[in-house]
Design a protein around this motif. Structure first.
Motif, PDB file in Angstrom:
ATOM      1  N   ASN A 107       0.809  -1.228   0.000  1.00 17.49           N
ATOM      2  CA  ASN A 107       0.000   0.000   0.000  1.00 17.49           C
ATOM      3  C   ASN A 107       0.843   1.278   0.000  1.00 17.49           C
ATOM      4  O   ASN A 107       0.719   2.120   0.900  1.00 17.49           O
ATOM      5  N   PRO A 108       1.702   1.472  -0.988  1.00 20.74           N
ATOM      6  CA  PRO A 108       2.485   2.713  -1.037  1.00 20.74           C
ATOM      7  C   PRO A 108       1.578   3.921  -1.200  1.00 20.74           C
ATOM      8  O   PRO A 108       0.630   3.900  -1.984  1.00 20.74           O
ATOM      9  N   HIS A 109       1.884   4.986  -0.473  1.00 15.96           N
ATOM     10  CA  HIS A 109       1.045   6.187  -0.496  1.00 15.96           C
ATOM     11  C   HIS A 109       1.905   7.427  -0.673  1.00 15.96           C
ATOM     12  O   HIS A 109       2.991   7.530  -0.098  1.00 15.96           O
ATOM     13  N   TYR A 110       1.400   8.376  -1.469  1.00 21.78           N
ATOM     14  CA  TYR A 110       2.044   9.665  -1.660  1.00 21.78           C
ATOM     15  C   TYR A 110       0.979  10.746  -1.673  1.00 21.78           C
ATOM     16  O   TYR A 110      -0.124  10.531  -2.196  1.00 21.78           O
ATOM     17  N   GLY A 111       1.307  11.909  -1.126  1.00 24.06           N
ATOM     18  CA  GLY A 111       0.433  13.052  -1.292  1.00 24.06           C
ATOM     19  C   GLY A 111       0.552  13.612  -2.701  1.00 24.06           C
ATOM     20  O   GLY A 111      -0.437  13.992  -3.318  1.00 24.06           O
ATOM     21  N   ASP A 112       1.788  13.643  -3.207  1.00 25.61           N
ATOM     22  CA  ASP A 112       2.091  14.142  -4.553  1.00 25.61           C
ATOM     23  C   ASP A 112       3.315  13.360  -5.021  1.00 25.61           C
ATOM     24  O   ASP A 112       4.440  13.686  -4.655  1.00 25.61           O
ATOM     25  N   VAL A 113       3.106  12.326  -5.820  1.00 26.50           N
ATOM     26  CA  VAL A 113       4.183  11.392  -6.128  1.00 26.50           C
ATOM     27  C   VAL A 113       5.338  12.068  -6.855  1.00 26.50           C
ATOM     28  O   VAL A 113       6.511  11.809  -6.560  1.00 26.50           O
ATOM     29  N   VAL A 114       5.053  12.957  -7.800  1.00 27.90           N
ATOM     30  CA  VAL A 114       6.130  13.605  -8.553  1.00 27.90           C
ATOM     31  C   VAL A 114       6.921  14.549  -7.660  1.00 27.90           C
ATOM     32  O   VAL A 114       8.162  14.544  -7.662  1.00 27.90           O
ATOM     33  N   LYS A 115       6.226  15.348  -6.864  1.00 28.48           N
ATOM     34  CA  LYS A 115       6.905  16.272  -5.959  1.00 28.48           C
ATOM     35  C   LYS A 115       7.772  15.514  -4.959  1.00 28.48           C
ATOM     36  O   LYS A 115       8.926  15.888  -4.703  1.00 28.48           O
ATOM     37  N   GLU A 116       7.248  14.442  -4.391  1.00 32.01           N
ATOM     38  CA  GLU A 116       7.986  13.717  -3.359  1.00 32.01           C
ATOM     39  C   GLU A 116       9.213  13.015  -3.929  1.00 32.01           C
ATOM     40  O   GLU A 116      10.262  12.962  -3.288  1.00 32.01           O
ATOM     41  N   ILE A 117       9.103  12.469  -5.140  1.00 31.01           N
ATOM     42  CA  ILE A 117      10.272  11.856  -5.765  1.00 31.01           C
ATOM     43  C   ILE A 117      11.308  12.919  -6.100  1.00 31.01           C
ATOM     44  O   ILE A 117      12.510  12.724  -5.883  1.00 31.01           O
ATOM     45  N   ALA A 118      10.862  14.076  -6.608  1.00 32.27           N
ATOM     46  CA  ALA A 118      11.796  15.160  -6.930  1.00 32.27           C
ATOM     47  C   ALA A 118      12.508  15.654  -5.677  1.00 32.27           C
ATOM     48  O   ALA A 118      13.722  15.919  -5.696  1.00 32.27           O
ATOM     49  N   GLY A 170      31.358  13.637  -1.848  1.00 27.98           N
ATOM     50  CA  GLY A 170      32.449  13.480  -2.795  1.00 27.98           C
ATOM     51  C   GLY A 170      32.085  12.931  -4.149  1.00 27.98           C
ATOM     52  O   GLY A 170      32.955  12.789  -5.019  1.00 27.98           O
ATOM     53  N   ALA A 171      30.815  12.588  -4.375  1.00 25.28           N
ATOM     54  CA  ALA A 171      30.407  12.112  -5.707  1.00 25.28           C
ATOM     55  C   ALA A 171      30.473  13.263  -6.701  1.00 25.28           C
ATOM     56  O   ALA A 171      30.235  14.418  -6.353  1.00 25.28           O
ATOM     57  N   ARG A 172      30.804  12.940  -7.954  1.00 24.19           N
ATOM     58  CA  ARG A 172      30.886  13.976  -8.990  1.00 24.19           C
ATOM     59  C   ARG A 172      29.487  14.362  -9.455  1.00 24.19           C
ATOM     60  O   ARG A 172      28.723  13.488  -9.886  1.00 24.19           O
ATOM     61  N   PRO A 173      29.130  15.633  -9.413  1.00 25.31           N
ATOM     62  CA  PRO A 173      27.790  16.041  -9.867  1.00 25.31           C
ATOM     63  C   PRO A 173      27.498  15.615 -11.298  1.00 25.31           C
ATOM     64  O   PRO A 173      26.379  15.224 -11.624  1.00 25.31           O
ATOM     65  N   GLU A 174      28.523  15.665 -12.166  1.00 26.34           N
ATOM     66  CA  GLU A 174      28.314  15.332 -13.578  1.00 26.34           C
ATOM     67  C   GLU A 174      28.189  13.839 -13.814  1.00 26.34           C
ATOM     68  O   GLU A 174      27.916  13.408 -14.939  1.00 26.34           O
ATOM     69  N   GLY A 175      28.365  13.034 -12.776  1.00 25.57           N
ATOM     70  CA  GLY A 175      28.249  11.587 -12.927  1.00 25.57           C
ATOM     71  C   GLY A 175      26.957  11.012 -12.382  1.00 25.57           C
ATOM     72  O   GLY A 175      26.772   9.791 -12.374  1.00 25.57           O
ATOM     73  N   ILE A 176      26.033  11.860 -11.928  1.00 24.72           N
ATOM     74  CA  ILE A 176      24.795  11.380 -11.300  1.00 24.72           C
ATOM     75  C   ILE A 176      23.691  11.199 -12.342  1.00 24.72           C
ATOM     76  O   ILE A 176      23.450  12.056 -13.184  1.00 24.72           O
ATOM     77  N   ILE A 177      23.036  10.041 -12.263  1.00 26.57           N
ATOM     78  CA  ILE A 177      21.896   9.692 -13.112  1.00 26.57           C
ATOM     79  C   ILE A 177      20.714   9.438 -12.190  1.00 26.57           C
ATOM     80  O   ILE A 177      20.877   8.848 -11.114  1.00 26.57           O
ATOM     81  N   LEU A 178      19.520   9.867 -12.578  1.00 24.58           N
ATOM     82  CA  LEU A 178      18.333   9.712 -11.743  1.00 24.58           C
ATOM     83  C   LEU A 178      17.383   8.661 -12.315  1.00 24.58           C
ATOM     84  O   LEU A 178      17.160   8.613 -13.522  1.00 24.58           O
ATOM     85  N   ASP A 179      16.835   7.845 -11.419  1.00 26.34           N
ATOM     86  CA  ASP A 179      15.890   6.789 -11.794  1.00 26.34           C
ATOM     87  C   ASP A 179      14.689   6.872 -10.847  1.00 26.34           C
ATOM     88  O   ASP A 179      14.843   6.654  -9.641  1.00 26.34           O
ATOM     89  N   PRO A 180      13.477   7.199 -11.348  1.00 21.81           N
ATOM     90  CA  PRO A 180      12.307   7.327 -10.471  1.00 21.81           C
ATOM     91  C   PRO A 180      11.872   6.026  -9.800  1.00 21.81           C
ATOM     92  O   PRO A 180      11.029   6.055  -8.902  1.00 21.81           O
ATOM     93  N   GLY A 181      12.424   4.887 -10.213  1.00 20.86           N
ATOM     94  CA  GLY A 181      12.141   3.634  -9.520  1.00 20.86           C
ATOM     95  C   GLY A 181      10.762   3.071  -9.810  1.00 20.86           C
ATOM     96  O   GLY A 181       9.950   2.860  -8.892  1.00 20.86           O
ATOM     97  N   MET A 182      10.490   2.796 -11.082  1.00 18.22           N
ATOM     98  CA  MET A 182       9.206   2.213 -11.456  1.00 18.22           C
ATOM     99  C   MET A 182       8.994   0.899 -10.693  1.00 18.22           C
ATOM    100  O   MET A 182       9.824  -0.002 -10.739  1.00 18.22           O
ATOM    101  N   GLY A 183       7.866   0.820  -9.979  1.00 19.42           N
ATOM    102  CA  GLY A 183       7.540  -0.405  -9.268  1.00 19.42           C
ATOM    103  C   GLY A 183       8.194  -0.563  -7.916  1.00 19.42           C
ATOM    104  O   GLY A 183       7.936  -1.539  -7.206  1.00 19.42           O
ATOM    105  N   PHE A 184       9.025   0.376  -7.510  1.00 22.51           N
ATOM    106  CA  PHE A 184       9.694   0.296  -6.215  1.00 22.51           C
ATOM    107  C   PHE A 184       8.980   1.211  -5.219  1.00 22.51           C
ATOM    108  O   PHE A 184       9.348   2.355  -5.014  1.00 22.51           O
ATOM    109  N   GLY A 185       7.921   0.682  -4.617  1.00 19.77           N
ATOM    110  CA  GLY A 185       7.109   1.497  -3.727  1.00 19.77           C
ATOM    111  C   GLY A 185       6.182   2.401  -4.499  1.00 19.77           C
ATOM    112  O   GLY A 185       6.004   3.575  -4.170  1.00 19.77           O
ATOM    113  N   LYS A 186       5.556   1.872  -5.556  1.00 19.33           N
ATOM    114  CA  LYS A 186       4.652   2.647  -6.408  1.00 19.33           C
ATOM    115  C   LYS A 186       3.420   1.790  -6.718  1.00 19.33           C
ATOM    116  O   LYS A 186       3.529   0.595  -6.996  1.00 19.33           O
ATOM    117  N   SER A 187       2.267   2.420  -6.717  1.00 17.16           N
ATOM    118  CA  SER A 187       1.062   1.735  -7.160  1.00 17.16           C
ATOM    119  C   SER A 187       0.986   1.780  -8.683  1.00 17.16           C
ATOM    120  O   SER A 187       1.775   2.454  -9.350  1.00 17.16           O
TER     121      SER A 187
END
Length: 398
Positions: free
Chosen positions: A270-281, A295-312
């Motif tokens: 039963n994953p719940h969000y008030g605003d799924v896009v805002k909360e992930i952002a 110490g991670a390089r900013p130019e090396g970061i990739i973002l993945d919203p996590g389809m199916g990982f705590g999502k209805s």
């Protein structure tokens, strides 16, 4: 006759009108209406922004009770061209009240920040993002949710890698720990035993193919990098092992930060969000800040919203329909939806083995929205979809 033209074809249509070429950039800037949402601005400041944008020819949406300040704070949706925003920033240059200094700084940073056009591994292998890249999944596990992705023994791993490389994979993602809903993690030693030999074998056979390791454990990441891996793909967004960020920083390795709510064991209860896009952002902003501060390089970061990982089911569909919001964070975006449950549900509760067509539809949607990487089980079929979508997209610039 009147027709509405696509923004992508504005330049071509201006040429047909025989407009002066020197005017093209001017009209293109006027045609790009940029919608930006900012959060938690004091109502007096929101009123100032509303009036300033109107005076410039743009507009702003504010809380219905902002005008009389019955609402203490207001989110704001800004509507304007780049020219409008430049003028607004100039007007706010010396303003230091009602929270507007902070807003100006955020807007200035937003327009100055450019999305990286490539990532580079510790070993010099480079992945560019002029088109959507394919990440092929190789699971060195006996229990991943899609049986077709399970590879036991180095012979099967190399056969899968060879097939994927031959059919156009840009990255191979190797994992030895199933994170399907309800799964329990295997011991670290077992994960190492599965992953490291597989990476060594693939690296020896395919020296140039970028390899990502799907792990959230620091020791596995270190040994994988030493074996020739290029990218750390962490489903936990650096939450499950506090030492992983130290490895990322030490090796200057590219890092996939994925959003997850809970753990694989309980994330689909039963994953719940008030605003799924805002909360992930918000999660991405916090996790990026932590990674970079560590110490991670900013130019090396990739973002993945996590389809199916705590999502209805509905959350997953909303994420796919709002990819532009995630791209506005100015980082390469990865979508991993291949054969997942929400695809099966959309197609009438089909099992993983019958979700290929749905996966291909998601890949086409991602490519049309300029997603940088799609993570898939079926490389050949997805490569063909990307080839057609890219051919269509090329017409915008021909």
């Amino acid at each position: 006759m009147i027709i509405e033209i696509s923004r992508d074809y504005l330049r071509a249509e201006m040429e047909k009108v025989n407009a002066h070429p020197a005017s093209f950039p001017i009209f293109e800037r006027k045609a790009d209406i940029i919608l930006l949402k900012v959060f938690d601005v004091p109502s007096p400041g929101a009123n100032v922004i509303k009036q300033e944008m109107l005076s410039l020819g743009g507009d702003a949406v504010v809380h219905k009770n902002a005008v009389d300040c019955k609402a203490e704070m207001s989110d704001i949706i800004l509507m304007g061209t780049k020219k409008h925003y430049e003028a607004l920033l100039n007007k706010l240059e010396k303003v230091n009240y009602f929270g507007l200094k902070k807003l100006r700084e955020e807007l200035d940073e937003y327009f100055k920040t450019k999305r990286p056009d490539h990532i580079e591994s510790p070993w010099g292998r480079r992945i560019t993002f002029e088109s959507t890249r394919l990440m092929g999944i190789i699971n060195v596990t006996p229990d991943s949710f899609f049986a077709g992705s399970r590879k036991e023994g180095l012979k099967e791993v190399l056969e899968a890698a060879s097939d994927m490389v031959e059919n156009g994979a840009d990255i191979l993602d190797i994992g030895g720990l199933s994170t399907r809903p309800g799964s329990e993690p295997v011991e670290e030693e077992e994960e190492l035993k599965r992953v490291v030999p597989a990476i060594k074998a693939v690296r020896q056979e395919f020296p140039q193919i970028p390899i990502s390791v799907d792990t959230y454990r620091a020791r596995v990441a270190k040994e994988a990098l030493d074996a020739g891996a290029d990218i750390i793909n962490d489903i936990s967004g650096l939450q499950f092992d506090e030492n992983l960020v130290k490895i990322v920083a030490e090796y200057k390795a590219p890092l996939v930060l994925m959003h997850i709510k809970g753990t694989p064991r309980d994330m689909q209860k039963n994953p719940h969000y008030g605003d799924v896009v805002k909360e992930i952002a918000e999660y991405f902003c916090e996790r990026m800040e932590f990674a970079i501060a560590s110490g991670a390089r900013p130019e090396g970061i990739i973002l993945d919203p996590g389809m199916g990982f705590g999502k209805s089911y509905e959350h997953n569909l909303e994420i796919l329909s709002r990819l532009k919001e995630f791209k506005s964070l100015k980082k390469p975006l990865l979508i991993g939806a291949s054969r997942k449950t929400f695809i099966g549900k959309a197609l009438g509760d089909l099992p993983p083995e019958e979700r290929l067509e749905g996966t291909l539809a998601v890949t086409a949607l991602c490519a049309l929205n300029d997603v940088d990487i799609v993570r898939v089980h079926d490389v050949k079929e997805n490569r063909r979809v990307l080839a057609l979508v890219e051919a269509v997209k090329c017409q915008r610039h021909s």
